[in-house]
Structure formats: C-alpha cells, structure tokens
Enzyme design. Sequence first.
Site, short mmCIF file in Angstrom:
data_model
loop_
_atom_site.label_atom_id
_atom_site.label_comp_id
_atom_site.label_asym_id
_atom_site.label_seq_id
_atom_site.Cartn_x
_atom_site.Cartn_y
_atom_site.Cartn_z
N LYS A 1 0.84 -1.21 0.00
CA LYS A 1 0.00 0.00 0.00
C LYS A 1 0.87 1.24 0.00
CE LYS A 1 -3.38 -2.53 2.63
NZ LYS A 1 -3.98 -2.86 3.88
N GLN B 1 -5.38 -2.41 9.85
CA GLN B 1 -4.91 -3.63 9.19
C GLN B 1 -5.40 -4.86 9.96
OE1 GLN B 1 -3.02 -3.59 6.23
NE2 GLN B 1 -3.40 -5.78 6.26
N ASP C 1 -11.49 0.66 3.60
CA ASP C 1 -11.80 -0.75 3.38
C ASP C 1 -13.30 -1.02 3.19
OD1 ASP C 1 -9.28 -1.97 3.33
OD2 ASP C 1 -9.14 -1.99 5.51
#
Length: 276
Positions: free
Chosen positions: A47, A91, A114
């Site tokens: 990322k 995460q 997300d």
Amino acid sequence: MLLDGKKVRDEILVKLQEQIMQEKIKATLAIILVGSDEASQIYIRNKEQACAKIGINVQKYILKEDTLEKDVIKLIDKLNKQEDITGIILQSPVPKQIDFAKVSGLINPHKDIDGFTKENTYNLYLNKKCLMPCTVKGIITLLNYYDIPIAGAHVVIVGRGNIVGHPLSLAMLNLNATVTVAHSHTQNLADICQRADILIAAVGKPKLITKEYVKKGAVVIDVGVSRVDGKIVGDVDYAEVAPLASYITPNPGGVGPMTVAMIMENIVDAYKLGGI
Ligand code: NAP
C-alpha cells in the site's frame, strides 16, 4: 486467457496519479497495525509503495501486540477528527483482545477505505453509492476491464467471509448476476461449482478447486492466499483448471494487485467525500 491484475493495476495507478496532480488532491492515509503479523507488514508495504507512486501521503501507526482495544479506539477517534487525515485503514488481523468488526466499524464512514463500516455495508446492501470493500471492487473492475458480462451470469462464490465472499455476493446481485454462495457446510461443492459461468474462490484452502469443479469455458477468479513452504498458493489448482477456463486469474498477480489499485481509488473517493 489470463486476467492480468498487474497490468490493469498499473493502468489504474497511472490514471489516478494524473488525476491527483491535475485536481491537486492532498490525500493522507493513516494505517494502523497492531502487532507484527508478517503478512500484514507485506500488505502495508504494498500500500505504501502504491501511495508513493501516485502522490498519496501515508502515516503509519504501529502499535504493540498487547495494545488495549480502548487505546486503538482512542487513536481512531483522534484520526477521525483530524482534517489532514482523509483515509484510515485498520490492518487485519488484529490481536485477540481487539474486536476487529467493532473497532473498524468506528472509523468515520467517509474515511473508511476498506468499506467495512455499518454505513458503507448498508449502502452496499441497498445498492447505493458507497466505499466498497477493495477486493470486491477489484474483482468487478477486472471483469469489466476484460468485458466479461456479469448481468445474467451464474456467479458461484465459494466462501462467505466478511471481507470477500459476503460483500461480493451483494455486489454481484446488484449487478444482476444470479448468485450462489457456497461455504464449509455446502454439500456437493463440485457439482455446484460446475454450474458457474463465473467461479470465484475466496476460501484460503490451497488448490481446493480442481478440474472437477469447473465447467468448460467458465471464468475462474482465485482470491485465496495461503502460504505453503514460503510460497503463495491460491484456492485454485491453476495447472489443472487453466486449460478448461475461458479466463483465469494468475495467483499471485490477479486479485491481489487489483485490491491495491482499488485501495488507491477508495482513498481518492474518500478525499472527495470530505472526511469530517
Ligand atoms: P474467511 O473469513 O476465513 O472466510 C473463508 C470462507 O471459506 C468461509 O466462509 C468458510 O466457510 C469457507 N470455507 C472454508 N473451508 C471451506 C471448504 N472446504 N469448502 C467451502 N468453503 C469453505 O476468509 P476471507 O477473509 O473471506 O478470505 C478468503 C481468502 O481470500 C483468504 O485466503 C484470504 O487470505 C484471501 N484474501 C485475498 C485478498 C486479495 O487481495 N487477494 C484479499 C482478502 C482476502 P464458513 O463460513 O462455513 O466457515
């Protein structure tokens, strides 16, 4: 034919880089990692690299393995209120003292890269505009890129996890596919998969999908990521299935790069939503 996720990702990143420059977008992504999970560190590096390539700032918050849930919540609360932070990723996986669904659900929905918050999930359910989970969006973008029709197709999704299978089933219904979702209790999995025009495996069991599961000419998408002897192995036995499939993703090199590209798209979309 190969569904080349790397090629499509690279094209998307070039377009996003141009857009960011032209529109003078100043996006900053905050990534929170709790603990030191090895795979997570690789995902975060991917990322960061993509962000650096296209001009998105990244702030990393690496917290100790034993960090309390309330302290992660405090950090998210602070980042939610910070005007300079336009996107937040918690995460996964997180250590067991932290409830991932609860804590990631507290991210400001306009910064929810997300797409896991209740607001974005409900909008996906209602077929309204939302920040969509990136792997789901990546699979759809890949199918669209290769002009593979989704409306009217029988899409069989193996796996009903919260990150891929379940939201993908909603997204595919929204696109007018006929959707079958299989899981660990499904009987006669091979028979069901055989009926798929588009077969998507999102399980995490190496080479679960062999040639007996695939209709000739089907499109096969391999989402699964397992590590066997240090190598990434997907859910699909590529050597057996590729000769039967009309289109197939390599793994690695298919869905993974598309997920990264869609994270970048969601960061730009979130910036436009205006955060707080
Ligand atoms: P998950 O939440 O663990 O879900 C796995 C699903 O597989 C569950 O629904 C489970 O059924 C089902 N399952 C397990 N064994 C099965 C079997 N033998 N037959 C049929 N179904 C079975 O996983 P996830 O988060 O959705 O992720 C799925 C895979 O995708 C993982 O390998 C993950 O690493 C990978 N992934 C890849 C990307 C990428 O960008 N490439 C992104 C995200 C995830 P039950 O519900 O009945 O338990």
